[in-house]
Write a protein that holds these residues in place. Structure first.
Motif: not given
Length: 308
Positions: A285-298
């Motif tokens: 959630m804070s941009g760590g290693e697995f951030a891409p897995l959270l699938d943010f729409t930006s």
């Protein structure tokens, strides 16, 4: 609608004042609870972008629910995401906060002159950006209905009357939330979140056909579990397994991944596998290693260009 209503609202294509929006008293939305909704987390980054956590998955689930309830929405995924980002930005800029809870709701009513037979509202409410604590859980005496009733996989307002009653009862007894069993006595979910159970080195959760809403947060946790080698499965959870768990946690958009410390009169340990998943989830959630897995729409900052 009271002018004192907090939050910011977008209805049928535009930001509007709360007091300008009303629900017709004799509409299906009021008389028959014809409404479906979603709950999303939005945050504003340091460079002014608005991010919607698993935004596309939430909107696709909203449209699925609307279709099942025969609510004819005239908005597509992209339009709803744009509306959610617009109202989240307005709320965060007006409050100076970094995190908002965003609630799209499709109603069987015409709320504005710009609606069709049904309206789409998206409200945003600023939140404090802090890690949740722990919860004390009561097993509800109410049961999740059988799947041939109103399906729990539809995020319909009507389904949440059961949630409301169970939570009122649990809180009156000194608990924070309630756990539902399904019509066969196995775990379904909590009143407002999915339930993860840890036992003998494995983490598992009921599949949706056991009476649980298909959890987008659990989908993310499952992807993280595969990366960090925490055994994770979806399987039926008998009451005896629930009561002998090595750890129980709630998973949801605002719940995050929060430990349950007791289930009725049973004290619960903190599961090490759940703790590992929580740590990696919060780091992501804070941009760590697995951030891409959270699938943010930006969505880019106002006045800049980006991919959206």
């Amino acid at each position: 609608m009271s002018a004192k209503q907090n939050g910011t609202v977008w209805v049928d294509g535009a930001l509007r004042a709360w007091q300008s929006v009303s629900v017709p008293l004799m509409s299906d939305a009021v008389l028959r609870a014809v409404a479906v909704f979603e709950g999303m987390r939005a945050d504003m980054t340091e460079d002014g972008r608005v991010r919607l956590l698993s935004g596309r998955a939430h909107v696709e689930r909203l449209l699925h629910s609307a279709r099942v309830l025969r609510i004819p929405l005239r908005y597509g995924v992209g339009e709803i995401l744009e509306g959610a980002a617009t109202v989240a930005r307005a709320e965060l800029e007006s409050t100076g906060k970094r995190v908002a809870y965003v609630r799209p709701m499709a109603l069987g009513a015409a709320l504005t002159e710009d609606s069709g037979p049904c309206s789409l509202s998206i409200a945003a409410f600023a939140q404090e950006n802090r890690a949740p604590g722990t919860v004390r859980m009561q097993i509800s005496s109410l049961r999740r209905p059988a799947p041939d009733s109103l399906p729990p996989q539809v995020k319909a307002v009507a389904n949440y009357q059961l949630t409301r009653l169970a939570r009122i009862t649990a809180q009156a007894a000194g608990y924070d939330d309630a756990v539902f069993l399904n019509h066969e006595g196995r775990l379904a979910e909590a009143a407002g979140a999915a339930v993860l159970v840890e036992r003998q080195g494995r983490v598992f959760t009921p599949p949706d056909w056991e009476g649980a809403l298909s959890s987008i947060t659990v989908d993310v946790i499952e992807r993280i579990a595969a990366e960090v080698n925490v055994p994770f499965t979806r399987e039926p959870v008998p009451l005896s397994t629930l009561c002998s768990a090595d750890g129980i946690a709630l998973a949801g958009t605002l719940a995050d991944l929060v430990d349950a410390t007791c289930l009725d009169d049973l004290a619960l340990p903190a599961g090490p596998g759940i703790a590992t998943l929580r740590r990696h989830y919060r780091e992501a959630m804070s941009g760590g290693e697995f951030a891409p897995l959270l699938d943010f729409t930006s969505f880019p900052a106002v006045g800049t260009r980006g991919d959206g």
